[in-house]
Design an enzyme around this catalytic site. Structure first.
Site, mmCIF file in Angstrom:
data_model
loop_
_atom_site.group_PDB
_atom_site.id
_atom_site.type_symbol
_atom_site.label_atom_id
_atom_site.label_comp_id
_atom_site.label_asym_id
_atom_site.label_seq_id
_atom_site.Cartn_x
_atom_site.Cartn_y
_atom_site.Cartn_z
ATOM 1 N N GLU A 123 -14.959 1.470 8.824
ATOM 2 C CA GLU A 123 -14.577 1.549 7.404
ATOM 3 C C GLU A 123 -14.889 2.934 6.853
ATOM 4 O OE1 GLU A 123 -12.744 -0.812 6.705
ATOM 5 O OE2 GLU A 123 -13.431 -2.224 8.215
ATOM 6 N N MET B 283 -13.445 -3.954 4.293
ATOM 7 C CA MET B 283 -12.327 -3.236 3.676
ATOM 8 C C MET B 283 -12.783 -1.871 3.174
ATOM 9 S SD MET B 283 -9.178 -3.202 2.838
ATOM 10 C CE MET B 283 -8.513 -1.727 2.087
ATOM 11 N N GLU B 284 -11.943 -0.878 3.463
ATOM 12 C CA GLU B 284 -12.320 0.523 3.266
ATOM 13 C C GLU B 284 -12.009 1.073 1.875
ATOM 14 O OE1 GLU B 284 -9.749 -0.554 5.276
ATOM 15 O OE2 GLU B 284 -8.045 0.821 5.176
HETATM 16 N N1 B3K Z 1 -7.968 -2.331 6.412
HETATM 17 C C1 B3K Z 1 -8.682 -3.581 6.422
HETATM 18 C C2 B3K Z 1 -7.851 -4.730 6.823
HETATM 19 C C3 B3K Z 1 -7.175 -5.409 5.703
HETATM 20 C C4 B3K Z 1 -6.527 -6.688 6.181
HETATM 21 C C5 B3K Z 1 -5.708 -7.298 5.142
HETATM 22 N N2 B3K Z 1 -5.096 -8.551 5.551
HETATM 23 C C6 B3K Z 1 -9.878 -3.524 7.316
HETATM 24 C C7 B3K Z 1 -9.835 -2.501 8.359
HETATM 25 O O1 B3K Z 1 -9.045 -2.519 9.266
HETATM 26 O O2 B3K Z 1 -10.600 -1.593 8.266
HETATM 27 ZN ZN ZN Z 2 -9.235 -0.472 9.704
#
Ligand code: B3K
Ligand code: ZN
Length: 877
Positions: free
Chosen positions: A305, A270-271
C-alpha cells in the site's frame, strides 16, 4: 432471473471524459441516522474531448438520495436535470461552472462495504474501484483527477478522530457545538483514492526522516484495544519508506502518512492518498496472537500500500482495464521488498507456488482474462490473480530482459514522464523501451493474451562437436473469446550441470557463461550451446523466469541431481516438487482405479539426504518437504478426483513419515527455537522446519509424536507454534483434536483475529458430518455474516474440506450456493468471490461436475448482482 441482464463494457470504447473537475470540495455531516454529503465541484468541459454540447452525466448509487442540485449557486429547476437509475443527468451546462449537490446516505445500512459505511463504532470508506459513487454523484472514473478539500462535521464525543486525505488545515466548532475538521490534499487524485474515517480511535505516533531530511509524521489508528498490536506494522512502514528511496529513488511527498485498521473490510487494504485503510487482519500483529505467515503478510501489505503512493497514486490508471499498471507493478515491488528483507529464494518459491496453484487455475477456467482485460461487466471481479500476480510476473520479465540498471532507468523515466497523470500499460512499456533501447513490441502481447503458455523442451547432444541443442516450442491453449494465440516473447533462464552436479560453462551466440537467458519469440526455436564434453542436465526456467508451464522429460535421477546440486535455489525446490508430483500422479491414478498403492522409493532417499544436510536453509528444506497441495494437484488434474487426490497425498505423507521417522523426530527437536518470539527470517525458518517435521512425525501415530503435538499446543509462547500444533492435530485426526479446538476457542475468544483462525480450521476439519459442523459455526456467537473475514474463514475453510465440500450427494455445493444467494445483494463483492470454487465445475469428475452445475443454474435463476451474474453466467457459458 431479471428481464434485462447486465452488459459488458469494452476497452476499445474508451473515450476521454467530456468534463473535468479541477477542485472537489466535500462536506460530510456525519450522524447515526443519516449522513448529509454536500459537494462543490469546480468543473469545466474537457478541451481534449471535442464535445462542446453534450450533457453532464454523473455516476451515483441507487441508494444516494439527491436533496438539491445547483449550478453556480443557482438551484436547478427539475426540468433541467433528471435521475436515471444510477446517473444524474444535467441537460445543459456552461463551459466552466460550479456544481453543488446535496445528497443523503445511510452508512449504517451499507452492507456492501463500498462507499461510506460503519465498521464497529466508526465511519470509514472504501472507494476503489467504483465506491465513491455510493457517497455522492461524481465523475467516478480514474482519469478525472481533482484536488480535494474535505470538511467533516461530527459529534466530538463519539468521533474525536476525524480523518481524510492530505493535511489537516482547520479545526473548529459549529454553532450547535459539533466539531468541524477540514482536510486538504494538494495532489490531484481520482475519487477512488478518497478516504474518510471518523471514530473514537487510539493512535501510535512515529516519525520518518526522508532522504532529503524532511520529517514525516506517521500515525497508525486502531480501536483502543488493538493499539498494542501495531508496532510491527510501524516498523514495516519505515522499512518500506527507506527501501523505496534506496531501490526506486522514490521519496514520500505529503508531511503525514496515516493508516487506520478496521474490522469489516472486503479485501486486504487500500492505498488512499495519505490515509491507508487496512483490514485489521493485515495490520495487527503480536507474538501471542499472530503466526509467522501473518507477520510476513502484514509487512508485505504495509509495503504494497505504501508503494502505491508512487505506483498508483502519483501515476494512476487511465481506465480500469489498465488496473495491472498499478497492481502488477506494485506486487512486483512488494515481492522484491520482501525478498530483500528476508530470503530471496524462499519468497520466490512461495510466490511461484501460489501463482502456479491459483492463477494457473484461473487462466484455465471460465473467468480467464488477459492481464489487461478487453471487457468486463463488473470491475470488482477483475481484482484477480491474473491482474495482480501474473501482472507482477510480466514486470519481473521486463526486469529480466532489461537488467536491473536499465529497469531502474525505465521506472525513473516512467515516474518522471507521467507524474500526476492517468496512463496506460502501453505508457509503462514505452518508458521501459525508451530508457533501455530494448524492443518490447512482441513482449506487449503478454498484456492482451490470456492463458498459460506451455513451453516444451527437447534436447540432443552431438558428441563430436560438443554441441548441446535445445528445441523449445511454445503454445498457449484457447481461452474464452480467444480461440487462437500468437507466440509470446518468453525469457527462459537456463544453466547446465554435469552428471556430478557441477555448473558447466557453455557458449551460446558468442557469449560464454554458466547461465544464459534464452529469448524465445517463435512458436519453435533451436538454441545451440557449444564447448561441452558430455551431455549436460539442463536447469530450465531458473527462478521461474516466465509464468509458463514447462514440459521437459526429466528422469528421476536428473531431478534428484537438480534438487541436491543446482546453483539456482528455486530450481532445487522445483525439481523436488516435480519428483513429488510424479510420485503423486501415479498414486492418484491408483486411487481412482481402486488399485493398491505402490510407492517408488526415490523420493524417500532424496528427502533423507535433505534432512541430513545441516548446511541448508531450514526454510528451504521445509518448502521442499511440503508436498504439492490438494489445490495444486487439482490444477494439474483433468478431470479432478478430489477424494483420490486427498487419499494419495495422505498415503505418500504416511509412507515418508514411516520411512524417515527418526529423521523427522530429530529435526523436530533440533529446530525447536527457544526464547522470546522474534519474526526474523532465521527464527521463522527454524519454526517452519520444526513444524513441517512434526507434521510428518505425527503421521507415524507414535505416542511420542502425539504427545509432542499436545505439549507444543499447550506450552508454546507464540501463535505460530500453538496454531501449527492445533492444525497438525486436526489434519492428522489426533485423538485430542476436538478437545484442543475447544480449548483454543476458550483461550482466545476475546481476540477476533484468532477466533477467525479457529473458524477456518474448524470448518476445514474433515469428517462425514462436516456440513453440520459448518452450519453450527455459522450459528456460533463468534460468527457474523456482515464481517467478510468471518465469512471467508468459515466458507474458505469449508471449501478446502474434501469430505464436506465434495460430498457425493452434492450437499456441500448446495450449501455454498445458498450462502452465495444470501450474500448476493448484501455484499456482492464477497458473494462473487465465494463463487470461485464453483467455477471449476467442468474439470471435476463427472458425477460431481453435474451436481456443481445444477447449483450454478440454481444461482443463475435468482435476481443477481452484476458481480455474481458475471461469474456465474461466464461459468455456464
Ligand atoms: N487497490 C486495492 C484494491 C481495491 C479492491 C477493490 N475491489 C488494494 C491494493 O491492491 O492495494
Ligand atoms: Zn495494490
Amino acid at each position: 432471473m431479471k428481464e434485462s441482464q447486465p452488459s459488458a463494457i469494452f476497452l476499445k470504447d474508451y473515450t476521454v471524459p467530456p468534463f473535468l473537475i479541477d477542485k472537489t470540495e466535500l462536506t460530510f455531516e456525519l450522524d447515526e441516522a443519516v449522513t448529509i454529503v454536500t459537494s462543490r465541484l469546480h468543473m469545466r468541459r474537457n478541451p481534449a474531448s471535442g464535445k462542446s454540447t453534450c450533457p453532464l452525466v454523473l455516476d451515483g448509487g441507487e441508494e444516494v438520495k439527491l436533496v438539491g442540485v445547483a449550478m453556480d449557486d443557482y438551484p436547478l429547476p427539475p426540468e433541467e436535470y433528471r435521475i436515471s437509475e444510477d446517473k444524474l443527468i444535467i441537460t445543459a451546462t456552461a463551459d466552466e461552472f460550479i456544481l453543488t449537490c446535496e445528497t443523503v446516505i445511510e452508512p449504517q445500512n451499507n452492507t456492501r462495504l463500498e462507499g461510506l459505511y460503519r465498521s464497529s463504532s466508526m465511519f470509514c470508506t472504501q472507494c476503489e474501484a467504483e465506491g465513491f459513487r455510493h457517497i455522492t454523484y461524481y465523475l467516478d472514473r480514474p482519469d478525472v483527477m481533482s484536488v480535494f478539500t474535505t470538511t467533516i462535521i461530527a459529534d466530538e464525543a463519539r468521533y474525536p478522530v476525524m480523518l481524510s486525505n492530505g493535511n489537516e488545515v482547520e479545526r473548529g466548532k459549529t454553532d450547535e457545538g459539533k466539531t468541524v475538521v477540514v482536510w486538504h490534499d494538494p495532489f490531484p487524485k481520482p475519487a477512488y483514492l478518497f478516504a474518510l474515517v471518523a471514530g473514537d480511535l487510539a493512535v501510535k505516533n512515529d516519525v520518518f526522516t526522508t532522504q532529503s531530511k524532511r520529517d514525516i509524521k506517521l500515525q497508525i489508528f486502531t480501536e483502543s484495544h488493538n493499539i498494542d498490536k501495531v508496532d510491527y506494522a510501524m516498523e514495516a512502514l519505515k522499512r518500506s519508506m527507506r527501501w523505496d528511496e534506496q531501490v526506486y529513488g522514490r521519496e514520500y511527498d505529503l508531511d503525514i502518512f496515516m493508516i487506520v485498521a478496521v474490522d469489516d473490510f472486503n479485501m486486504g487494504a487500500m492505498e488512499n492518498k495519505g490515509l491507508n485503510i487496512f483490514n485489521s487482519s493485515c495490520l495487527l500483529a503480536s507474538p501471542e496472537t499472530t503466526t509467522d505467515d501473518s507477520y510476513l503478510r502484514v509487512e508485505a501489505i504495509v509495503a504494497h500500500e505504501y508503494f502505491h503512493n508512487w505506483s498508483g497514486n502519483r501515476v494512476t490508471c487511465r481506465d480500469w482495464f489498465q488496473l495491472s499498471l498499478k497492481e502488477g507493478f506494485t506486487v512486483f515491488r512488494d515481492q522484491t521488498f520482501s525478498a530483500d528483507m528476508h530470503s530471496e529464494t524462499v519468497k520466490r518459491v512461495e510466490d511461484v507456488s501460489f501463482l502456479k496453484t491459483a492463477q494457473f487455475a484461473e487462466d484455465a477456467g471460465p473467468m480467464a482474462h488477459p492481464v489487461r482485460p478487453a471487457s468486463f461487466i463488473e470491475i470488482a471481479n477483475f481484482y484477480t490473480l491474473t491482474v495482480y500476480e501474473k501482472g507482477a510476473e510480466i514486470v519481473r520479465m521486463i526486469h529480466t530482459l532489461l537488467g536491473a540498471e536499465k529497469f531502474r532507468a525505465g521506472s525513473d523515466l516512467y515516474f518522471e514522464r507521467h507524474d500526476g497523470q492517468a496512463v496506460t500499460c502501453d505508457d509503462f512499456l514505452a518508458a521501459m523501451e525508451d530508457a533501455s533501447g530494448v524492443d518490447l513490441a512482441q513482449f506487449k502481447r503478454w498484456y492482451s493474451q490470456a492463458g498459460t503458455p506451455i513451453v516444451t523442451v527437447t534436447d540432443t547432444f552431438d558428441e563430436e562437436t560438443g554441441t548441446y541443442r535445445l528445441t523449445i516450442t511454445q503454445d498457449t491453449p484457447p481461452t474464452p473469446a480467444q480461440p487462437t494465440k500468437l507466440p509470446l516473447h518468453i525469457p527462459v533462464r537456463v544453466g547446465l550441470l554435469d552428471k556430478q552436479g557441477q555448473a558447466l560453462s557453455s557458449e551460446l551466440n558468442g557469449t560464454t557463461s554458466e547461465e544464459h537467458v534464452l529469448q524465445l519469440t517463435d512458436s519453435e526455436q533451436v538454441f545451440e550451446f557449444s564447448g561441452l564434453s558430455a551431455c549436460p542436465v539442463p536447469s530450465l526456467l531458473r527462478g521461474f523466469s516466465a509464468p509458463v508451464k514447462l514440459r521437459y522429460d526429466y528422469s528421476t535421477s536428473d531431478l534428484l541431481l537438480l534438487m541436491s546440486a543446482d546453483a539456482d535455489g528455486f530450481n532445487r525446490w522445483s525439481a523436488a516438487q516435480q519428483l513429488a508430483v510424479n510420485e503423486l500422479s501415479g498414486l492418484i491414478k491408483q486411487a481412482i482405479d481402486g488399485q493398491a498403492f505402490a510407492l517408488d522409493s526415490q523420493l524417500v532417499e532424496g528427502f533423507k539426504v535433505l534432512l541430513g544436510d545441516s548446511s541448508l536453509d531450514p526454510a528451504m528444506v521445509a518448502l521442499i518437504l511440503s508436498l504439492p497441495s490438494q489445490a495444486y494437484l487439482s490444477e494439474l488434474a483433468n478431470p479432478i478426483y478430489p477424494a483420490a487426490i486427498k487419499e494419495a497425498r495422505q498415503y505418500l505423507k504416511t509412507q515418508l513419515a514411516n520411512a524417515l521417522r527418526g529423521d523427522f523426530e530429530r529435526v523436530y527437536h533440533e529446530h525447536n527455537v527457544q526464547g522470546a518470539y522474534q519474526a526474523t527470517a532465521k527464527d521463522i525458518a527454524h519454526r517452519s522446519l520444526k513444524n513441517m517435521a512434526l507434521s510428518y512425525w505425527v503421521e507415524t501415530k507414535e505416542a511420542g509424536a502425539q504427545q509432542a503435538v499436545f505439549e507444543q499446543f499447550q506450552s508454546s509462547n507464540n501463535m505460530t507454534d500453538q496454531f501449527s500444533a492445533l492444525s497438525i492435530a486436526v489434519t492428522s485426526q489426533h485423538d485430542k483434536a476436538s478437545e484442543m479446538l475447544a480449548a483454543f476457542y476458550d483461550q482466545w475468544q476475546t481476540e477476533p483475529l484468532v477466533v477467525n483462525k479457529w473458524l477456518m480450521l474448524s470448518a476445514s476439519q474433515e469428517s462425514d458430518h462436516a456440513l453440520e459442523t459448518v452450519k453450527g459455526l455459522m450459528a456460533h456467537p463468534a460468527f457474523d455474516l456482515k464481517n467478510p473475514n468471518k465469512v471467508r474463514s468459515v466458507l474458505g475453510g469449508f471449501g478446502q474440506n474434501v469430505a464436506g465440500f465434495h460430498k457425493e450427494d452434492g450437499s456441500g455445493y448446495h450449501f455454498l450456493a445458498d450462502q452465495i444467494i444470501l450474500l448476493n445483494k448484501r455484499n456482492p463483492q464477497i458473494a462473487s468471490r465465494l463463487c470461485t470454487p464453483l467455477t471449476r465445475w467442468r474439470k471435476l469428475q463427472p458425477e460431481l461436475s453435474l451436481k456443481m452445475k445444477t447449483e450454478l443454474e440454481r444461482i443463475m435463476s435468482e435476481d443477481l448482482s452484476k458481480d455474481v451474474y458475471e461469474v456465474i453466467s461466464k461459468s455456464l457459458a
